[in-house]
Design a protein around this motif. Structure first.
Motif, mmCIF file in Angstrom:
data_model
loop_
_atom_site.group_PDB
_atom_site.id
_atom_site.type_symbol
_atom_site.label_atom_id
_atom_site.label_comp_id
_atom_site.label_asym_id
_atom_site.label_seq_id
_atom_site.Cartn_x
_atom_site.Cartn_y
_atom_site.Cartn_z
ATOM 1 N N LEU A 363 8.671 -6.460 20.305
ATOM 2 C CA LEU A 363 8.627 -7.494 19.264
ATOM 3 C C LEU A 363 7.221 -7.992 18.964
ATOM 4 O O LEU A 363 7.057 -8.883 18.143
ATOM 5 N N MET A 364 6.206 -7.424 19.608
ATOM 6 C CA MET A 364 4.826 -7.816 19.325
ATOM 7 C C MET A 364 4.434 -7.351 17.929
ATOM 8 O O MET A 364 4.568 -6.175 17.596
ATOM 9 N N PRO A 365 3.959 -8.253 17.054
ATOM 10 C CA PRO A 365 3.551 -7.822 15.709
ATOM 11 C C PRO A 365 2.367 -6.858 15.785
ATOM 12 O O PRO A 365 1.556 -6.925 16.712
ATOM 13 N N PRO A 366 2.241 -5.966 14.807
ATOM 14 C CA PRO A 366 1.071 -5.082 14.762
ATOM 15 C C PRO A 366 -0.105 -5.785 14.087
ATOM 16 O O PRO A 366 0.072 -6.740 13.325
ATOM 17 N N ARG A 367 -1.303 -5.324 14.376
ATOM 18 C CA ARG A 367 -2.470 -5.802 13.627
ATOM 19 C C ARG A 367 -2.458 -5.174 12.238
ATOM 20 O O ARG A 367 -2.223 -3.974 12.095
ATOM 21 N N ARG A 368 -2.692 -6.008 11.227
ATOM 22 C CA ARG A 368 -2.687 -5.500 9.853
ATOM 23 C C ARG A 368 -4.074 -5.729 9.247
ATOM 24 O O ARG A 368 -4.464 -6.862 8.975
ATOM 25 N N LEU A 369 -4.808 -4.644 9.080
ATOM 26 C CA LEU A 369 -6.158 -4.704 8.527
ATOM 27 C C LEU A 369 -6.261 -3.726 7.364
ATOM 28 O O LEU A 369 -5.612 -2.680 7.364
ATOM 29 N N PRO A 370 -7.066 -4.037 6.368
ATOM 30 C CA PRO A 370 -7.876 -5.247 6.232
ATOM 31 C C PRO A 370 -7.031 -6.446 5.780
ATOM 32 O O PRO A 370 -5.928 -6.278 5.262
ATOM 33 N N VAL A 371 -7.590 -7.625 5.963
ATOM 34 C CA VAL A 371 -6.930 -8.852 5.525
ATOM 35 C C VAL A 371 -7.454 -9.214 4.138
ATOM 36 O O VAL A 371 -8.665 -9.311 3.943
ATOM 37 N N PRO A 372 -6.589 -9.394 3.147
ATOM 38 C CA PRO A 372 -7.058 -9.748 1.801
ATOM 39 C C PRO A 372 -7.815 -11.082 1.798
ATOM 40 O O PRO A 372 -7.601 -11.932 2.676
ATOM 41 N N PRO A 373 -8.680 -11.278 0.827
ATOM 42 C CA PRO A 373 -9.414 -12.549 0.749
ATOM 43 C C PRO A 373 -8.480 -13.699 0.411
ATOM 44 O O PRO A 373 -7.390 -13.490 -0.139
ATOM 45 N N PRO A 374 -8.876 -14.926 0.748
ATOM 46 C CA PRO A 374 -8.044 -16.086 0.417
ATOM 47 C C PRO A 374 -7.861 -16.238 -1.087
ATOM 48 O O PRO A 374 -8.713 -15.834 -1.890
ATOM 49 N N ILE A 375 -6.740 -16.815 -1.477
ATOM 50 C CA ILE A 375 -6.468 -17.092 -2.878
ATOM 51 C C ILE A 375 -7.288 -18.310 -3.309
ATOM 52 O O ILE A 375 -7.328 -19.330 -2.614
#
Length: 421
Positions: A363-375
Motif C-alpha cells: 500500500l506504499m504510494p509510488p513516487r511520481r515525478l516530475p511534479v507539475p508546477p503550482p497553479i
C-alpha cells in the motif's frame, strides 16, 4: 491467513492494511449502517455484525467468526475517538473524556479482549488519548489489560506509541496512538519512522537514511480530473475566494502576515479554513465533518473525490461507495490509513506470530515525478474587496470570544499545527 476479529471496523481502514499483510477478517463489528453497507459492498465475504458493541455478547462475535475462545490470531479495532480528540478541548474548553458516554466503547473493547483471548491485539485511537496530564483513557486501557491477565490467566504486556503516520510513508498528516500486546507476554517493538521532511534539521542520527515525506501528488497525481464537478464545487460565501489562495496555503494567506490581501485577522479562523493541498507536500488530515469552507481542498480549488480521499488514506484501489457525500466523507475522515495498519501488521507477524514477511509493502504510494508546477492563484474577486482592512489577530489561547463566552462564528483552534518540515 491469520484469523482476525475486527471491532469498530468503520469502512475497513485497519482491516485493509491487515488484509494486505495476510490476515483474514473473520468478523467485523460496526454500529454505523452506512459503514456496514460499504463493507458489504466491497468485501462481501466478510461476516458483518451491525450493532453497538455493548449490546453484542462476545459469544455472538465468536460464533459469527466460527471461532472458539483463544482461536483468534488477532483482535483489532479503533473505538470512536470523539471524547479524546483535540477538537474536544477547544470546543468546550476541555472534555468529559471518561465521563462521556461514548467512552464506554473502551470498556467494550476490553470485554471482548477478555472473552476472546486472541494471540495478539491492536487498539487504535486518536493521539489525544495519550496527552500528558490527560491520559486517563490510556491508563484505563492499560489497567484493564492488567485486570484481564489476572482474571483469565493471559499475559498481555501492552506496548504503546503515538505515531505520526506521515513519518511512515502515509501521504497525510495524521496522528494516532496504537496499543499492541501478545497473549504469551512477548514484548512488541514499534517500527522506527522511515520518512521525514526535507527542511529543518533532525536530532536523529539515522534520519539521513529516511525517505522524504510522500506527497499528495505521489498519492493521487495519476488520477484524471472528474468528468463532472457536480457535488465537488465549493459554494457558500467563500467558494469564489478559494482560487485566490496558492497551493499549500489557507486563509492565512489573506491576512496582514500573508502574501495576499488583508481580508482576515491572523489566526481568527480554523486552521483548515480554505486550506488547499500542495502537490509537493503531504495532505493535511482529511476531515470527517467539514463545513462548506473547510479543507483540505484539491489544488484545482474543488472538493476531493472519493477515490482521491481513498488514496490519501492509502486504501487499496477498486473500492466503491453507494452513500451520499456527507456519509462518505465521515467514513473516510474517521478511518485509519491502511498503510500504517499494513506496517504494524507485518511487525506483529514477525515479532509476535513467528511469521515474518519479506515482500515489499503493497500500500506504499509510488513516487511520481516530475511534479507539475503550482497553479497560479487568481486575483481576489470584487465581492471580497470590501473586507480589506486592518484586522486584529486572535488575542491568544483562552482569550478569544469563544473562551470568554461571547458569540462567535468560529472558535479558534487553540493548538494549530502547521507542516514545518
Amino acid at each position: 491467513m491469520f484469523k482476525t476479529i475486527s471491532l469498530f471496523s468503520g469502512i475497513g481502514g485497519l482491516d485493509f492494511g491487515f488484509e494486505e499483510a495476510g490476515f483474514e477478517t473473520r468478523v467485523a463489528l460496526e454500529l454505523d449502517r452506512f459503514a456496514c453497507r460499504t463493507i458489504r459492498l466491497n468485501r462481501p465475504g466478510w461476516n458483518v455484525i451491525e450493532g453497538d458493541i455493548n449490546n453484542v455478547p462476545s459469544a455472538d462475535i465468536l460464533s459469527k467468526a466460527s471461532l472458539k475462545v483463544g482461536e483468534a490470531d488477532m483482535l483489532i479495532g479503533g473505538p470512536p475517538c470523539q471524547p479524546f480528540s483535540k477538537s474536544s478541548y477547544w470546543v468546550r474548553g476541555d472534555t468529559l473524556r471518561l465521563d462521556d458516554p461514548r467512552a464506554d466503547t473502551l470498556a467494550g473493547y476490553l470485554r471482548v479482549l477478555r472473552d476472546t483471548q486472541p494471540r495478539a491485539f491492536l487498539l487504535e485511537n486518536v493521539g489525544g488519548l495519550a496527552y500528558e496530564g490527560k491520559d486517563e483513557g490510556l491508563q484505563l486501557l492499560l489497567g484493564g489489560i492488567r485486570d484481564i491477565n489476572r482474571q483469565v490467566g493471559t499475559n498481555y504486556q501492552p506496548s504503546w506509541r503515538v505515531i505520526r503516520c506521515v513519518e511512515y510513508g502515509v501521504p497525510q498528516i495524521r496522528e494516532r496512538v496504537f496499543i499492541i500486546g501478545a497473549r504469551d507476554g512477548r514484548s512488541f517493538r514499534f517500527p522506527e519512522p522511515t520518512h521525514m521532511g526535507t527542511g529543518g534539521k533532525s536530532q536523529d542520527l539515522f534520519a539521513s537514511a529516511r525517505e522524504p515525506f510522500m506527497t499528495a501528488w505521489d498519492a493521487m497525481g495519476d488520477l484524471a480530473e472528474p468528468n463532472s464537478l457536480e457535488g465537488l464545487q465549493i459554494g457558500g460565501k467563500w467558494g469564489d475566494l478559494l482560487p485566490t489562495i496558492p497551493e499549500g496555503e489557507n486563509y492565512l494567506w489573506h491576512t496582514p502576515r500573508g502574501g495576499g490581501r488583508p481580508l482576515f485577522g491572523w489566526r481568527t479562523r480554523y486552521w483548515s479554513f480554505l486550506l488547499k493541498l500542495s502537490k509537493r507536500l503531504p495532505s493535511w488530515t482529511v476531515q470527517a465533518q467539514p463545513g462548506s469552507a473547510i479543507g483540505p481542498f484539491h489544488w484545482n480549488s474543488r472538493k476531493l473525490t472519493f477515490q482521491e480521499m481513498c488514496r490519501l488514506q492509502t486504501f487499496p484501489d477498486g473500492l466503491h461507495v453507494d452513500v451520499g457525500r456527507t456519509e462518505m466523507q465521515r467514513m473516510l475522515g474517521n478511518a485509519v490509513p491502511s498503510l500504517i495498519a499494513e506496517i504494524l501488521a507485518r511487525a506483529i507477524r514477525a515479532q509476535l506470530l513467528n511469521a515474518p514477511i519479506k515482500s515489499s509493502l503493497r500500500l506504499m504510494p509510488p513516487r511520481r515525478l516530475p511534479v507539475p508546477p503550482p497553479i497560479t492563484p487568481l486575483a481576489v474577486p470584487r465581492e471580497y474587496l470590501g473586507m480589506v482592512g486592518d484586522h486584529a489577530p486572535h488575542p491568544g489561547t483562552g482569550k478569544g470570544r469563544g473562551a470568554q463566552g461571547l458569540p462567535t462564528a468560529f472558535k479558534v483552534q487553540s493548538r494549530q499545527r502547521v507542516l514545518s518540515d
